[in-house]
Design an enzyme around this catalytic site. Structure first.
Site, PDB file in Angstrom:
ATOM      1  CB  CYS A 107      65.694 -13.166   3.581  1.00 43.26           C
ATOM      2  SG  CYS A 107      66.645 -11.631   3.693  1.00 43.26           S
TER       3      CYS A 107
ATOM      4  CD  GLU B 146      62.476  -7.967   6.781  1.00 40.06           C
ATOM      5  OE1 GLU B 146      62.485  -7.243   5.767  1.00 40.06           O
ATOM      6  OE2 GLU B 146      62.329  -9.198   6.731  1.00 40.06           O
TER       7      GLU B 146
ATOM      8  CG  HIS C  74      65.013  -7.269   1.998  1.00 47.84           C
ATOM      9  ND1 HIS C  74      65.138  -8.608   2.280  1.00 47.84           N
ATOM     10  CD2 HIS C  74      65.098  -7.164   0.649  1.00 47.84           C
ATOM     11  CE1 HIS C  74      65.300  -9.286   1.154  1.00 47.84           C
ATOM     12  NE2 HIS C  74      65.293  -8.433   0.146  1.00 47.84           N
TER      13      HIS C  74
ATOM     14  CB  CYS D 183      66.027  -9.436   7.178  1.00 47.11           C
ATOM     15  SG  CYS D 183      65.898  -8.397   5.704  1.00 47.11           S
TER      16      CYS D 183
END
Lengths: 147, 147
Positions: free
Chosen positions: B86, B58, B56, B89
């Site tokens: 999410c 992040e 992801h 993260c």
């Protein structure tokens, strides 16, 4: 004697990884990923060595297993880890739709069951407490040495 | 006009990253990390390209920022991300003790506020809804094209 290819057998392998973390001065958590009775990934916590909070054993094991399988879903895999996953790792295991997760010691302070109880995929089988005493004592020894 | 070095200004930079993800066929999420008014890390979602659920925006931004700073804590940093993080993260941002988090669109389905509301560090400042319309429309366009 530990039966070959049982949950205890693979947790012992994860524990060996945790010991390697311990020897490096890392919080001693280890993980292995198993598919069709074979270990396809091994990892231990490297947050200090890599200066990276994302370098938990589970995160590295997920990445390594997906690399080996050539796909990002781990529905046919079991992840063994010596400590209950945190919210970050549980979230990653959820995204990977991991088939089964077996952990050793509980982590009442940072474990996902408190912080992100629904982060796993609904179909994931979860087993806790395998070799709990050994896994827990290794953590306690690590933090005792640091106090 | 967007004021330089405002939250909107840096969210625009994160949005540029999200556009790069979109062009690669990735779920269009982008992130930047800012320290002392400067961008020290940029990243966009690469889960498909890397076959890795942990990739992801992040997560990559956290790793890159820590690499640059030479330390794993981001207490003096702000992370801008186009979508609400999410659970994975948010857990990582919590471990990094991120000083401030600014997100664009909310994610009622997978966002951390539903799945891991206490994953962030207690001192982290959280702001949502910056450039929300643009960030949200980009996500909607991505999924509309795939239906």
């Amino acid at each position: 004697m530990i039966e070959p290819f049982s949950d205890e057998y693979f947790m012992k392998k994860a524990f060996s990884e945790a010991l390697q973390a311990f020897e490096k001065g890392e919080v001693p958590v280890g993980a292995v990923v198993v598919a069709n009775g074979k270990i396809i990934a091994r990892a231990h916590n490297l947050t200090e060595t890599l200066n990276d909070v994302t370098a938990h054993a589970e995160m590295q094991a997920i990445t390594a297993a997906a690399n080996l399988l050539g796909g990002k879903y781990l529905g046919d895999c079991t992840l063994y880890v010596t400590l209950e996953p945190c919210a970050m790792c549980a979230g990653a295991l959820g995204w990977a739709q991991t088939g089964k997760i077996v952990y050793g010691a509980s982590d009442p302070k940072r474990g996902f069951r408190k912080f992100a109880p629904k982060a796993l995929h609904p179909k994931t089988e979860l087993i806790g407490g395998v070799l709990e005493t050994e896994c827990s004592e290794l953590m306690q020894e690590f933090f005792r040495e640091r106090r």
